[in-house]
Write a protein that holds these residues in place. Structure first.
Motif, PDB file in Angstrom:
ATOM      1  N   LEU A 105      15.948   2.866 -10.538  1.00  0.00           N
ATOM      2  CA  LEU A 105      15.706   4.246 -10.946  1.00  0.00           C
ATOM      3  C   LEU A 105      14.945   4.280 -12.259  1.00  0.00           C
ATOM      4  N   SER A 106      13.722   4.803 -12.216  1.00  0.00           N
ATOM      5  CA  SER A 106      12.893   4.824 -13.424  1.00  0.00           C
ATOM      6  C   SER A 106      12.295   6.196 -13.706  1.00  0.00           C
ATOM      7  N   ASN A 107      12.212   7.058 -12.706  1.00  0.00           N
ATOM      8  CA  ASN A 107      11.665   8.395 -12.900  1.00  0.00           C
ATOM      9  C   ASN A 107      12.782   9.405 -12.705  1.00  0.00           C
ATOM     10  N   VAL A 108      13.232   9.998 -13.797  1.00  0.00           N
ATOM     11  CA  VAL A 108      14.312  10.980 -13.742  1.00  0.00           C
ATOM     12  C   VAL A 108      13.871  12.211 -14.507  1.00  0.00           C
ATOM     13  N   VAL A 109      13.963  13.368 -13.852  1.00  0.00           N
ATOM     14  CA  VAL A 109      13.601  14.639 -14.474  1.00  0.00           C
ATOM     15  C   VAL A 109      14.829  15.546 -14.421  1.00  0.00           C
ATOM     16  N   LEU A 110      15.394  15.820 -15.588  1.00  0.00           N
ATOM     17  CA  LEU A 110      16.610  16.619 -15.708  1.00  0.00           C
ATOM     18  C   LEU A 110      16.366  17.962 -16.398  1.00  0.00           C
ATOM     19  N   ASP A 111      15.132  18.307 -16.668  1.00  0.00           N
ATOM     20  CA  ASP A 111      14.795  19.504 -17.432  1.00  0.00           C
ATOM     21  C   ASP A 111      15.461  20.765 -16.872  1.00  0.00           C
ATOM     22  N   ASN A 112      15.799  21.660 -17.788  1.00  0.00           N
ATOM     23  CA  ASN A 112      16.355  22.981 -17.462  1.00  0.00           C
ATOM     24  C   ASN A 112      17.665  22.911 -16.686  1.00  0.00           C
ATOM     25  N   ASN A 113      18.551  22.048 -17.146  1.00  0.00           N
ATOM     26  CA  ASN A 113      19.927  21.958 -16.667  1.00  0.00           C
ATOM     27  C   ASN A 113      20.832  22.050 -17.893  1.00  0.00           C
ATOM     28  N   PRO A 114      22.011  22.661 -17.757  1.00  0.00           N
ATOM     29  CA  PRO A 114      22.939  22.736 -18.899  1.00  0.00           C
ATOM     30  C   PRO A 114      23.766  21.453 -19.033  1.00  0.00           C
ATOM     31  N   LEU A 115      23.101  20.332 -19.052  1.00  0.00           N
ATOM     32  CA  LEU A 115      23.744  19.018 -19.057  1.00  0.00           C
ATOM     33  C   LEU A 115      24.639  18.835 -20.286  1.00  0.00           C
ATOM     34  N   THR A 116      25.884  18.431 -20.039  1.00  0.00           N
ATOM     35  CA  THR A 116      26.822  18.144 -21.126  1.00  0.00           C
ATOM     36  C   THR A 116      27.288  16.693 -21.096  1.00  0.00           C
ATOM     37  N   SER A 117      27.251  16.079 -19.918  1.00  0.00           N
ATOM     38  CA  SER A 117      27.685  14.691 -19.774  1.00  0.00           C
ATOM     39  C   SER A 117      26.749  13.973 -18.808  1.00  0.00           C
ATOM     40  N   PRO A 118      25.849  13.177 -19.332  1.00  0.00           N
ATOM     41  CA  PRO A 118      25.577  12.874 -20.731  1.00  0.00           C
ATOM     42  C   PRO A 118      24.965  14.078 -21.450  1.00  0.00           C
ATOM     43  N   PRO A 119      25.005  14.069 -22.774  1.00  0.00           N
ATOM     44  CA  PRO A 119      24.470  15.200 -23.528  1.00  0.00           C
ATOM     45  C   PRO A 119      22.964  15.389 -23.329  1.00  0.00           C
ATOM     46  N   MET A 120      22.564  16.613 -23.143  1.00  0.00           N
ATOM     47  CA  MET A 120      21.147  16.916 -22.913  1.00  0.00           C
ATOM     48  C   MET A 120      20.279  16.489 -24.091  1.00  0.00           C
TER      49      MET A 120
ATOM     50  N   VAL B  21      20.419  13.850 -25.800  1.00  0.00           N
ATOM     51  CA  VAL B  21      20.063  12.433 -25.636  1.00  0.00           C
ATOM     52  C   VAL B  21      18.841  12.323 -24.737  1.00  0.00           C
ATOM     53  N   TYR B  22      18.821  13.101 -23.659  1.00  0.00           N
ATOM     54  CA  TYR B  22      17.690  13.089 -22.737  1.00  0.00           C
ATOM     55  C   TYR B  22      16.436  13.656 -23.399  1.00  0.00           C
ATOM     56  N   VAL B  23      16.567  14.798 -24.065  1.00  0.00           N
ATOM     57  CA  VAL B  23      15.411  15.468 -24.665  1.00  0.00           C
ATOM     58  C   VAL B  23      14.760  14.588 -25.727  1.00  0.00           C
ATOM     59  N   SER B  24      15.581  13.931 -26.540  1.00  0.00           N
ATOM     60  CA  SER B  24      15.004  13.150 -27.630  1.00  0.00           C
ATOM     61  C   SER B  24      14.583  11.736 -27.224  1.00  0.00           C
ATOM     62  N   ASN B  25      15.219  11.160 -26.190  1.00  0.00           N
ATOM     63  CA  ASN B  25      14.948   9.753 -25.896  1.00  0.00           C
ATOM     64  C   ASN B  25      14.679   9.436 -24.429  1.00  0.00           C
ATOM     65  N   GLY B  26      14.766  10.407 -23.537  1.00  0.00           N
ATOM     66  CA  GLY B  26      14.391  10.197 -22.146  1.00  0.00           C
ATOM     67  C   GLY B  26      15.425   9.473 -21.300  1.00  0.00           C
ATOM     68  N   TRP B  27      14.981   9.085 -20.099  1.00  0.00           N
ATOM     69  CA  TRP B  27      15.872   8.503 -19.110  1.00  0.00           C
ATOM     70  C   TRP B  27      16.529   7.210 -19.570  1.00  0.00           C
ATOM     71  N   MET B  28      15.827   6.336 -20.248  1.00  0.00           N
ATOM     72  CA  MET B  28      16.417   5.052 -20.634  1.00  0.00           C
ATOM     73  C   MET B  28      17.612   5.252 -21.568  1.00  0.00           C
ATOM     74  N   ALA B  29      17.559   6.256 -22.429  1.00  0.00           N
ATOM     75  CA  ALA B  29      18.698   6.550 -23.299  1.00  0.00           C
ATOM     76  C   ALA B  29      19.868   7.092 -22.487  1.00  0.00           C
ATOM     77  N   ILE B  30      19.577   7.941 -21.499  1.00  0.00           N
ATOM     78  CA  ILE B  30      20.619   8.461 -20.611  1.00  0.00           C
ATOM     79  C   ILE B  30      21.239   7.306 -19.824  1.00  0.00           C
ATOM     80  N   LYS B  31      20.394   6.433 -19.296  1.00  0.00           N
ATOM     81  CA  LYS B  31      20.875   5.280 -18.520  1.00  0.00           C
ATOM     82  C   LYS B  31      21.821   4.431 -19.373  1.00  0.00           C
TER      83      LYS B  31
END
Length: 99
Positions: free
Chosen positions: A64-79, A81-91
């Motif tokens: 898994l290398s292409n992940v798009v989570l934009d416009n979700n009220p993500l809390t776990s993992p924190p959004m 983390v995704y916004v500032s560092n992308g999928w690898m940080a979420i992974k």
């Protein structure tokens, strides 16, 4: 409801080579189904939903290398983390929760 049935069918062997999941703008949430975390999954596009939780099993999807989570009220993992560092940080965050 529909995504859960789809995930159950995939887990039952209905899509052994599934590589791309695009469920954008389908009102999915609050938890994205863990049943789609398959070994061959390369792309997960789930933008514009109501996803608050991405199960930690997605951190185990090595391809898994292409992940798009934009416009979700993500809390776990924190959004943030995704916004500032992308999928690898979420992974990494997801993998840490498995440890």
């Amino acid at each position: 409801e529909g995504i859960e049935r789809f995930a159950a069918a995939v887990q039952a062997g209905g899509a052994p080579r599934l590589e791309v999941v695009n469920t954008s703008s389908n009102g999915i949430g609050p938890t994205f189904p863990p049943g789609l975390a398959l070994p061959g999954l390369k792309s997960l596009i789930v933008k514009n939903n109501s996803i608050q939780v991405l199960p930690s099993c997605y951190g185990e999807c090595d391809k898994l290398s292409n992940v798009v989570l934009d416009n979700n009220p993500l809390t776990s993992p924190p959004m943030d983390v995704y916004v500032s560092n992308g999928w690898m940080a979420i992974k990494s965050w997801l993998e840490d929760t498995l440890a």
